[in-house]
Each structure stands twice: as structure tokens, then as C-alpha cells.
Scaffold this motif. Structure first.
Motif, PDB file in Angstrom:
ATOM      1  N   ASP A  22     -38.464  -9.747  15.779  1.00 42.20           N
ATOM      2  CA  ASP A  22     -37.263 -10.742  15.889  1.00 42.20           C
ATOM      3  C   ASP A  22     -35.922 -10.409  15.202  1.00 42.20           C
ATOM      4  OD1 ASP A  22     -38.708 -12.299  17.627  1.00 42.20           O
ATOM      5  OD2 ASP A  22     -39.478 -13.612  16.212  1.00 42.20           O
ATOM      6  N   ILE A  23     -36.332 -10.022  13.541  1.00 43.73           N
ATOM      7  CA  ILE A  23     -35.171  -9.918  12.873  1.00 43.73           C
ATOM      8  C   ILE A  23     -34.523  -8.670  13.364  1.00 43.73           C
ATOM      9  CG2 ILE A  23     -34.627  -8.881  10.542  1.00 43.73           C
ATOM     10  CD1 ILE A  23     -37.170 -10.432   9.201  1.00 43.73           C
ATOM     11  N   ILE A  28     -29.774  -6.217  16.225  1.00 43.95           N
ATOM     12  CA  ILE A  28     -29.135  -5.354  17.249  1.00 43.95           C
ATOM     13  C   ILE A  28     -28.530  -6.370  18.126  1.00 43.95           C
ATOM     14  CG2 ILE A  28     -29.992  -4.317  19.604  1.00 43.95           C
ATOM     15  CD1 ILE A  28     -32.569  -3.625  17.925  1.00 43.95           C
ATOM     16  N   SER A  29     -28.517  -7.409  18.455  1.00 44.31           N
ATOM     17  CA  SER A  29     -27.882  -8.505  19.078  1.00 44.31           C
ATOM     18  C   SER A  29     -26.623  -8.670  18.529  1.00 44.31           C
ATOM     19  CB  SER A  29     -28.644  -9.724  19.444  1.00 44.31           C
ATOM     20  OG  SER A  29     -27.788 -10.874  19.814  1.00 44.31           O
ATOM     21  N   GLU A  30     -26.441  -8.775  17.143  1.00 46.66           N
ATOM     22  CA  GLU A  30     -25.166  -8.843  16.343  1.00 46.66           C
ATOM     23  C   GLU A  30     -24.191  -7.517  16.347  1.00 46.66           C
ATOM     24  OE1 GLU A  30     -26.717  -9.727  12.762  1.00 46.66           O
ATOM     25  OE2 GLU A  30     -27.479 -11.854  13.051  1.00 46.66           O
ATOM     26  N   GLY A  31     -25.070  -6.516  16.751  1.00 45.04           N
ATOM     27  CA  GLY A  31     -24.129  -5.319  16.748  1.00 45.04           C
ATOM     28  C   GLY A  31     -24.407  -4.607  15.411  1.00 45.04           C
ATOM     29  N   TYR A  32     -25.092  -4.850  14.567  1.00 47.75           N
ATOM     30  CA  TYR A  32     -25.310  -4.096  13.169  1.00 47.75           C
ATOM     31  C   TYR A  32     -26.024  -2.916  13.567  1.00 47.75           C
ATOM     32  CZ  TYR A  32     -27.177  -3.126   8.440  1.00 47.75           C
ATOM     33  OH  TYR A  32     -27.482  -2.609   7.504  1.00 47.75           O
ATOM     34  N   GLU A  65     -39.428  -4.139  25.304  1.00 47.07           N
ATOM     35  CA  GLU A  65     -38.312  -5.092  25.691  1.00 47.07           C
ATOM     36  C   GLU A  65     -36.869  -4.287  26.037  1.00 47.07           C
ATOM     37  OE1 GLU A  65     -37.536  -8.516  23.186  1.00 47.07           O
ATOM     38  OE2 GLU A  65     -39.639  -8.616  22.325  1.00 47.07           O
ATOM     39  N   ARG A  66     -37.189  -2.963  26.196  1.00 50.36           N
ATOM     40  CA  ARG A  66     -36.151  -2.155  26.566  1.00 50.36           C
ATOM     41  C   ARG A  66     -34.678  -2.241  25.574  1.00 50.36           C
ATOM     42  NH1 ARG A  66     -36.784  -0.939  32.061  1.00 50.36           N
ATOM     43  NH2 ARG A  66     -38.196  -2.241  33.199  1.00 50.36           N
ATOM     44  N   LEU A  67     -34.948  -2.531  24.307  1.00 51.33           N
ATOM     45  CA  LEU A  67     -34.065  -2.621  23.312  1.00 51.33           C
ATOM     46  C   LEU A  67     -33.869  -1.109  22.596  1.00 51.33           C
ATOM     47  CD1 LEU A  67     -33.990  -6.272  22.216  1.00 51.33           C
ATOM     48  CD2 LEU A  67     -32.599  -5.159  23.929  1.00 51.33           C
ATOM     49  N   MET A 157     -34.968 -14.602  30.987  1.00 56.14           N
ATOM     50  CA  MET A 157     -33.435 -14.106  30.813  1.00 56.14           C
ATOM     51  C   MET A 157     -32.921 -14.038  29.366  1.00 56.14           C
ATOM     52  SD  MET A 157     -31.973 -14.498  33.743  1.00 56.14           S
ATOM     53  CE  MET A 157     -30.149 -14.279  33.102  1.00 56.14           C
ATOM     54  N   ARG A 158     -33.811 -14.474  28.310  1.00 56.28           N
ATOM     55  CA  ARG A 158     -33.409 -14.101  26.963  1.00 56.28           C
ATOM     56  C   ARG A 158     -33.595 -12.502  26.828  1.00 56.28           C
ATOM     57  NH1 ARG A 158     -36.242 -18.684  25.502  1.00 56.28           N
ATOM     58  NH2 ARG A 158     -38.315 -17.538  25.411  1.00 56.28           N
ATOM     59  N   GLY A 159     -34.712 -11.775  27.593  1.00 53.89           N
ATOM     60  CA  GLY A 159     -34.629 -10.416  27.616  1.00 53.89           C
ATOM     61  C   GLY A 159     -33.686  -9.799  28.326  1.00 53.89           C
ATOM     62  N   VAL A 160     -33.238 -10.178  29.607  1.00 52.02           N
ATOM     63  CA  VAL A 160     -32.142  -9.748  30.350  1.00 52.02           C
ATOM     64  C   VAL A 160     -30.790  -9.796  29.424  1.00 52.02           C
ATOM     65  CG1 VAL A 160     -30.779  -9.883  32.372  1.00 52.02           C
ATOM     66  CG2 VAL A 160     -33.198 -10.078  32.372  1.00 52.02           C
ATOM     67  N   LEU A 161     -30.512 -10.811  29.083  1.00 53.54           N
ATOM     68  CA  LEU A 161     -29.108 -10.905  28.274  1.00 53.54           C
ATOM     69  C   LEU A 161     -29.322 -10.051  27.137  1.00 53.54           C
ATOM     70  CD1 LEU A 161     -28.822 -14.755  29.117  1.00 53.54           C
ATOM     71  CD2 LEU A 161     -27.627 -12.893  30.132  1.00 53.54           C
ATOM     72  N   ALA A 162     -30.322 -10.125  26.222  1.00 49.47           N
ATOM     73  CA  ALA A 162     -30.481  -9.383  25.100  1.00 49.47           C
ATOM     74  C   ALA A 162     -30.237  -8.046  25.586  1.00 49.47           C
ATOM     75  CB  ALA A 162     -31.701  -9.429  24.373  1.00 49.47           C
TER      76      ALA A 162
END
Length: 231
Positions: A22-23, A28-32, A65-67, A157-162
């Protein structure tokens, strides 16, 4: 990695691979951690104070999760989406989001959470914080889908949008990409508030079609520029 070291307190005594994931997902979501970045087990594990096995399990969860992606003999990297990935994400979005809007004709829902994201976006734009505008746009669509009242759809959708944000982080000019959708979000909300469900669905279809086309225009060029021999 002092930024991650500050997150150690979030783990507390119940440190698990899921919480580490989660961290990292937030970062990753923030672009760090941007697409194409190699994640160092030693640096991240040391910053968070977790074992290598725990960290590898977190990597495995985010790969699912494909990240992230594992490259043989090279390590774990933040995924760089292909244009086919982006197209598939939008295909999924259109199927889900349009179905949710259509369902509001039979089961109207309060729209205050969606309205709040419109305000969030305007405030971020006023401050010139275009990455925050991107986040507000993501929140708009997440709250739109949440109107269905389905935990499974929310999770999807959380996964798709992430995953979509991986593409956003590659775009060189986020203002150009996200600013036009502030007004479109407000317009779609107004139509929903008026109960014009059919019109809202038509607007959403056009919205997503335009968003995909515009993202592919800038994303494709950015990808070409980063390839060997690119300009």
C-alpha cells in the motif's frame, strides 16, 4: 531514501506485505517512483525496516496489480504501459463508468461526493498544482463509479485508475492534458444533478473517447522520444 523512512511509522507492529504494498502503491501513484524506475530491495527494505522476503511479497502483489514488472536478471521495475495497455484501460472504463451512469436512471444517488471532487480540481488548478488536478480527475471518476454501491466494482476501478496514472506520469505537460476536463467534469455533474441520465451517458462516452485520443497523442510522442534513436 529519507522519504520512505518517514513511512516506517505507518507499519507499526503489524507490518505485513500488504501494508508495504500500500505504501509503495501510494508512492507510485504520487509519481515518486516513475514508470521505468528500478526498485532497489536494499534501499526500500532499509528505508521501511522490513525483511527482504516481506518486500518481495509486496513486489509480487503489485506485479499482480500490473503496477510493477519483473525483468529477468535485472530486477523489479515500475511498469511502462504500452499504447495497447492504455486503450484497454479506457475500454474497461467505458464499460464500467457508462453502466454506472445508466443505472442512476433506476436508482438515483446523492452526488455530493462527486461534487466535492469538482471543487478539489478547481482549487488545485487555481494553485497551479497540475499533478493535483490529475488526482482530482481520478477522484471524480472513482466517486462516479462508487455511486453503484458495489465494493467489487470499486476495487476494480481503483486498480484500473491506479494503472492509468502510470501513463499520466510519463506525460510532459500535465496541464495541457488535464485542465480541459475540469469544465467537463462540472458539466457532467450538472447534467447528472438535473436527472438527464441519457444525456449524461452520451457526454461520458464522448468524454472518454476524447480523453483516450488526447492521451495517446501525447503519450505516444513521449514514448517515441524515450526510445533509442528518438528525438
Amino acid at each position: 531514501m529519507p522519504e520512505l523512512a518517514g513511512d516506517r511509522a505507518l507499519l507499526g507492529r503489524t507490518s505485513t506485505a500488504e501494508r508495504v504494498a500500500d505504501i509503495l502503491k501510494s508512492r507510485i501513484s504520487e509519481g515518486y517512483f516513475t514508470p521505468g524506475t528500478r526498485l532497489s530491495e536494499e534501499s526500500i527494505g532499509g528505508a521501511l525496516g522490513v525483511s527482504r522476503n516481506t518486500l518481495r511479497e509486496a513486489f509480487r502483489l503489485l506485479t499482480h496489480e500490473r503496477l510493477l514488472e519483473h525483468r529477468l536478471n535485472r530486477g523489479v521495475f515500475v511498469r511502462m504501459l504500452s499504447t495497447a495497455d492504455v486503450e484497454d484501460i479506457y475500454r474497461t472504463r467505458q464499460l464500467v463508468e457508462c453502466a454506472v451512469v445508466r443505472s442512476l436512471g433506476e436508482r438515483p444517488r446523492p452526488l455530493h461526493t462527486v461534487a466535492q471532487t469538482v471543487i478539489e480540481g478547481r482549487r488545485a488548478a487555481h494553485a497551479g498544482r497540475w499533478s493535483a488536478v490529475s488526482t482530482a480527475n481520478i477522484h471524480f471518476h472513482r466517486e462516479l463509479v462508487a455511486l453503484a454501491g458495489s465494493e467489487r466494482t470499486d476495487e476494480l476501478m481503483r486498480g484500473v485508475l491506479a494503472e492509468l496514472r502510470l501513463a499520466f506520469h510519463v506525460v510532459a505537460d500535465p496541464r495541457r492534458l488535464h485542465e480541459p476536463y475540469l469544465a467537463r467534469n462540472a458539466h457532467l455533474l450538472k447534467v447528472l444533478e438535473a436527472g438527464e441520465i441519457r444525456q449524461a451517458e452520451e457526454l461520458l462516452v464522448g468524454y472518454l473517447d476524447d480523453s483516450l485520443r488526447e492521451l495517446l497523442d501525447v503519450y505516444g510522442q513521449r514514448m517515441a522520444d524515450t526510445e533509442p534513436g528518438g528525438s
